[in-house]
Design a protein around this motif. Structure first.
Motif, short mmCIF file in Angstrom:
data_model
loop_
_atom_site.label_atom_id
_atom_site.label_comp_id
_atom_site.label_asym_id
_atom_site.label_seq_id
_atom_site.Cartn_x
_atom_site.Cartn_y
_atom_site.Cartn_z
N ARG A 813 1.07 -0.94 0.05
CA ARG A 813 0.40 -0.08 -0.12
C ARG A 813 1.26 1.33 -0.11
O ARG A 813 1.45 1.52 0.73
CB ARG A 813 -0.72 0.00 1.29
CG ARG A 813 -2.17 1.08 1.53
CD ARG A 813 -3.05 0.71 2.61
NE ARG A 813 -3.41 -0.52 2.73
CZ ARG A 813 -4.87 -1.00 2.17
NH1 ARG A 813 -5.33 -0.28 0.50
NH2 ARG A 813 -5.01 -2.41 2.38
N GLY A 814 0.46 2.24 -1.06
CA GLY A 814 1.77 3.53 -1.65
C GLY A 814 2.63 3.26 -2.35
O GLY A 814 3.21 4.89 -2.12
N ALA A 815 2.70 2.05 -2.10
CA ALA A 815 3.60 2.23 -3.52
C ALA A 815 3.42 3.35 -4.29
O ALA A 815 2.35 3.04 -5.37
CB ALA A 815 3.82 1.21 -4.36
N GLY A 816 4.99 3.84 -5.24
CA GLY A 816 4.30 4.75 -6.21
C GLY A 816 4.99 4.43 -7.59
O GLY A 816 4.52 3.44 -8.56
N ALA A 817 5.83 5.05 -7.75
CA ALA A 817 6.02 5.09 -9.58
C ALA A 817 7.12 3.57 -9.46
O ALA A 817 7.80 3.29 -10.98
CB ALA A 817 7.25 6.51 -9.57
N ASP A 818 7.62 3.08 -8.74
CA ASP A 818 8.01 1.90 -9.27
C ASP A 818 7.43 0.69 -9.50
O ASP A 818 7.82 -0.53 -10.00
CB ASP A 818 9.16 1.26 -7.48
CG ASP A 818 9.98 1.81 -7.27
OD1 ASP A 818 10.62 1.37 -5.94
OD2 ASP A 818 10.49 2.19 -7.64
N LEU A 819 5.63 1.32 -9.20
CA LEU A 819 5.19 -0.05 -9.75
C LEU A 819 3.82 0.20 -10.67
O LEU A 819 3.02 -0.22 -11.58
CB LEU A 819 3.85 -0.26 -8.76
CG LEU A 819 4.58 -1.24 -7.48
CD1 LEU A 819 3.47 -1.23 -6.19
CD2 LEU A 819 5.21 -2.24 -8.02
N GLU A 820 4.37 1.30 -11.17
CA GLU A 820 3.51 2.09 -12.74
C GLU A 820 3.48 0.74 -14.00
O GLU A 820 2.72 0.64 -14.40
CB GLU A 820 3.86 3.64 -13.36
CG GLU A 820 3.93 4.47 -12.22
CD GLU A 820 4.37 5.82 -12.50
OE1 GLU A 820 4.32 6.97 -12.25
OE2 GLU A 820 5.20 5.98 -14.05
N HIS A 821 4.74 0.17 -14.20
CA HIS A 821 4.53 -0.42 -15.27
C HIS A 821 4.31 -1.77 -14.59
O HIS A 821 3.76 -2.22 -15.71
CB HIS A 821 6.36 -0.94 -15.26
CG HIS A 821 7.03 -1.76 -14.90
ND1 HIS A 821 7.17 -1.56 -13.64
CD2 HIS A 821 7.54 -3.10 -14.96
CE1 HIS A 821 8.36 -2.71 -12.50
NE2 HIS A 821 7.97 -3.18 -13.47
N ILE A 822 4.55 -2.13 -13.60
CA ILE A 822 3.44 -3.03 -13.03
C ILE A 822 2.15 -2.74 -13.04
O ILE A 822 1.52 -4.39 -13.89
CB ILE A 822 3.77 -3.51 -11.64
CG1 ILE A 822 5.20 -3.87 -11.91
CG2 ILE A 822 3.21 -4.80 -11.08
CD1 ILE A 822 5.49 -5.53 -11.93
#
Length: 866
Positions: A813-822
């Motif tokens: 919860r709250g993860a940002g830019a690191d997960l955009e491609h995911i």
């Protein structure tokens, strides 16, 4: 007192491990029962060898390998263990069991165990490839002198548990127990790796491990239970005795120093002694029964046993008739050929009043010290005489020279009855310098049905004209079943293989670019999860990123390049500080290869070092490419090799590498990684779980190289693992762009790298395995019950979305830019993303459990690739 009586008295009062124990502080500690220590000392002595992982060697007094022993004692020990296994399994399960022994040390022991069960077929692993016999599996043993173990049953159903009598109900033999026999169970790596590999191909619910001694350390005792739970099967252990080996600090260095000081001091016949002592060799016509295998290399059934038993006395009588007045006789077997000479020796005990002993030659180099407190008193060294697959080399016979044998009966199979055996420096000549009579008994090498049983050739001059009736007409007694393997090729390099510059990396792989290996994702997933195929036997169709995804990759690279550069610098400086200034980087293809290239660039940019860098294949459940290791060992000091990977997930590859390298030629099994969010290694750039942009794509960010491939019809025992070079994707290749973008940030992160490296070198970096615990919890919480279907971390989650059939994504919860491609990939594949708290990773990818092409995802729709 006679010399022989004195020798016996000495043997009764001096433990054959005292020499090593006194000098190195090694102790054998029994299992706590009365006389436990003495029982271990009766079974085991100690010796030394030049091995960079373990200098001491446990030498069995009842195995019949290094120490001559009464054949009835050797056979009786194995037979009794077989009886114990039968009691454990019960008569019904024993009738369905299959016994597997390990080459070369335990081939005879395993066969005796099978005899003790009485009704079980037997197979042993082998280091002898046989052209025309299909491999049913194989594995590497962790010894530098050893080559690959092959499983070559004549009956392809043997290991599948469908090996009952011809008129039996095959269903009754399904899920048959597998009994694995080795001489020693210490860490258990070899046996557990074998079970893991076989379980993937021939799953069953029960295994029994049999050993003469159980020498596991307290730390290793829980591994068997954990392993059984991991594979979902029962694994029992039966051992004659148990205990532990206590090793003081610094034993390896002290042991190597002792070896260096005493090498060459052990008694061994010189060439002059051999020439002076040459005597004619007497051949004994055994009249081995037609159709009975020489051992368990291709399988040995109860029917074979029934044919052998009644003719053993007659064969022993033929040997006895040739002994003359010998009073002390040694039956000397040959490497894997242990069972035939063992049974002949036991039968000979009943046909002569002479004292009969049994041992075999071996591939293993051990230091000899002529002292009653040392297990290996003497050694004979002679050239290999069976055209070995790994090329010519020395072989050894221990405790034969100077042991007072009046006659030695050398027992070999016909494959090993070669000119090298009869050469002036060969085994027969070496023995003739130390005994009055040398006899040669040749057992015909068993040829599986359907293979040619002869080679048109003339007979060598040393073979008598009257061949035994069991040798087919025109068949020389030295016919070899294999050819010497070709030399391993040099590494592949760009631009012929990969888009990397030729000095960036050498690929220890074979080029399979012209082979059709790709299969639809859904078909691969169904085959993998059903057990019909291993993931390394095919390739997924290469994901072609959309314009939107390519833009996302470039944005992610711009955002994280400095972070990646900092991690690259930190892990490289840590390696240079701890592993010396000239490490050899060996990346695990392919995720580790971009990291290896970047580490090499950092070392050159910061220190002017031009580090060698190679890429090798490692496959979960199958181990690392052993041929690649052999190439590395031939060109570099194994101690300089540093294995490199991109990141850790739950640590499966970390464990795989550690198991594969245990004792293999001095390689260090520690992996250096860019990111270690799972807490699985001690050498890393960071333990944060962040987006490493090279995880976003497949071959187009990895030099246009595919995942590695390991398939028996494409990769032979002397081949590197394979991979493809996707030249056709050159227009979308961003491999160089990724490397250059990260390297452009090296100068700006130098100060941060120096501070982090200093802090790390002073810190406790012991692995916590926090990630593994989280994966096990998630597996049970979501009802998956298979940790292999839980892929933690940004990199592994990306792989799930690109290559497998995803079920759902767990995001912190709250993860940002690191997960955009995911999130973009999940949207494209219709996979839900579930935000959760208390996740040690930024995200976790869950592969669809029990997938079939009709399975549905969490939203109720069939899972489809897009």
């Amino acid at each position: 007192m006679s010399e022989r009586a004195a020798r016996k008295e000495t043997a009764n009062v001096v433990w054959s491990g005292s020499w090593v124990a006194e000098r190195l502080g090694v102790e054998l500690v029994g299992n706590g029962k009365p006389d436990g220590d003495r029982e271990l000392r009766d079974l085991l002595g100690l010796a030394l060898r030049r091995n960079p992982k373990r200098a001491h060697l446990l030498v069995s007094n009842v195995l019949g390998k290094h120490v001559p022993q009464k054949p009835s004692v050797v056979y009786g020990v194995g037979f009794e263990l077989g009886r114990r296994v039968r009691e454990l399994l019960g008569d019904a399960e024993a009738r369905r069991a299959v016994v597997l022994g390990y080459a070369e040390t335990a081939t005879g022991l395993g066969h005796a165990v099978a005899d003790g069960l009485g009704v079980a077929p037997y197979l042993h692993s082998t280091r002898r490839p046989v052209e025309g016999v299909e491999r049913a599996g194989g594995f590497e043993e962790s010894h530098s002198h050893a080559t690959s173990h092959l499983l070559l049953p004549e009956d392809p159903n043997l290991l599948a548990g469908e090996c009952g009598p011809a008129d039996a109900d095959t269903d009754a033999y399904a899920d048959a127990p597998l009994v694995l026999v080795d001489d020693e169970f210490s860490t258990g790596n070899t046996v557990l790796n074998t079970i893991r590999a076989l379980h993937e191909r021939y799953p069953r619910s029960r295994y029994v491990v049999v050993a003469l001694v159980d020498m596991r350390s307290p730390a290793d005792h829980g591994r068997l239970t954990e392993f059984a739970a991991e594979i979902g099967a029962r694994v029992d252990l039966v051992a004659r005795s148990s205990g532990t080996v206590t090793l003081p600090k610094g034993i390896l260095e002290k042991g190597q120093a002792l070896v260096t000081a005493h090498e060459g001091a052990g008694f061994a016949g010189s060439r002059a002694a051999v020439e002076q002592g040459r005597r004619p060799c007497t051949r004994v016509d055994l009249q081995w029964p037609v159709g009975v295998p020489d051992g368990g290399r291709h399988g040995f059934t109860p029917a074979h046993r029934a044919a052998l038993e009644p003719v053993l006395p007659a064969m022993a009588a033929r040997i006895a008739a040739s002994l003359g007045g010998a009073r002390r006789v040694l039956i000397l077997g040959f490497e894997e050929l242990m069972y035939a000479p063992l049974r002949l020796g036991a039968a000979l005990e009943d046909h002569t009043d002479a004292e009969v002993r049994y041992s075999t030659t071996t591939r293993s180099p051990v230091l000899a010290v002529d002292d009653p407190g040392y297990a290996i008193r003497s050694r004979l060294v002679f050239p290999a005489h069976d055209n070995p697959a790994d090329g010519p080399g020395d072989r050894y016979a221990y405790n034969v020279a100077g042991a007072g044998f009046d006659a030695v009966v050398v027992t070999v199979d016909s494959t090993a009855d070669t000119p090298e055996l009869h050469a002036p420096d060969g085994l027969l000549a070496q023995l003739a310098a130390h005994t009055d009579h040398v006899l040669l008994a040749v057992v015909p090498s068993y040829v599986p049905s359907g293979l040619p049983s002869y080679v048109p050739s003339g007979l060598p001059s040393y073979v008598p004209s009257g061949l035994p009736s069991y040798v087919p007409s025109g068949l020389p007694s030295y016919v070899s079943e294999r050819q010497e393997p070709p030399m391993l090729p040099e590494p592949l390099r760009g631009p012929a293989f990969s888009s990397y510059a030729p000095d960036e990396v050498g690929w220890l792989l074979q080029d399979l670019s012209d082979t059709e290996l790709e299969a639809p994702t859904e078909e691969r997933e169904e085959a993998i999860q059903s057990g019909g195929a291993h993931y390394a036997e095919s390739l997924p169709v290469e994901y072609q990123p959309s314009a939107q995804y390519q833009s996302l990759f470039k944005a992610a690279l711009d955002l994280s390049a400095a972070r990646v550069a900092r991690a690259v610098g930190t892990v490289t400086e840590t390696v240079l500080a701890e592993r010396g200034a000239r490490p050899v980087l060996v990346s695990l293809a392919r995720a580790g290869t971009p990291v290896g290239v970047l580490m090499r660039r950092w070392a050159r940019h910061r220190h002017g070092l031009d580090l060698p860098h190679y890429a090798v294949s490692i496959v979960r459940g199958r181990g690392i490419d052993a041929n690649a290791l052999r190439w590395l060992a031939a060109h570099h000091d194994p101690a300089d090799v540093v294995f490199v990977d991109g990141w850790t997930g739950k640590g499966a590859i970390t464990r795989e590498l550690s198991a594969a390298l245990d004792g293999f030629g001095g390689f260090n099994s520690e992996i250096a990684v860019l990111a270690d969010p799972g807490g699985c290694v001690r050498t890393y750039g960071t333990r944060e779980d962040f987006l490493i942009p090279s995880a976003c794509l497949n071959s187009t960010v990895s030099g246009l190289i595919s995942r590695t491939v390991l398939r028996s019809d494409l990769v032979g025992p002397d081949d590197f693992h394979g991979a493809k070079f996707y030249r056709e994707l050159a227009d979308t290749d961003v491999s160089g762009h990724f490397l250059d973008t990260v390297a452009d940030h090296f100068d700006e992160v130098v100060d941060a790298v120096d501070a982090e490296t200093k802090e790390l070198l002073a810190a406790d970096r012991a692995p916590t395995w926090e990630g593994w615990a989280a994966v096990e919890r998630i597996s049970e919480e979501y009802g998956i019950h298979d940790v292999n279907l839980v892929k933690p971390g940004v990199g592994e989650t990306t792989r799930v979305l690109l290559r497998r059939v995803p079920w759902k994504i767990l995001a912190k919860r709250g993860a940002g830019a690191d997960l955009e491609h995911i999130r973009l990939l999940a949207e494209q594949r219709g996979v839900p993303v579930e935000e959760v708290d208390e996740l040690p990773y930024t995200c976790v990818g869950l592969i669809h459990p029990k997938y079939t092409r009709g399975a549905t995802g969490a939203d109720g729709r069939a899972v489809e690739s897009k």
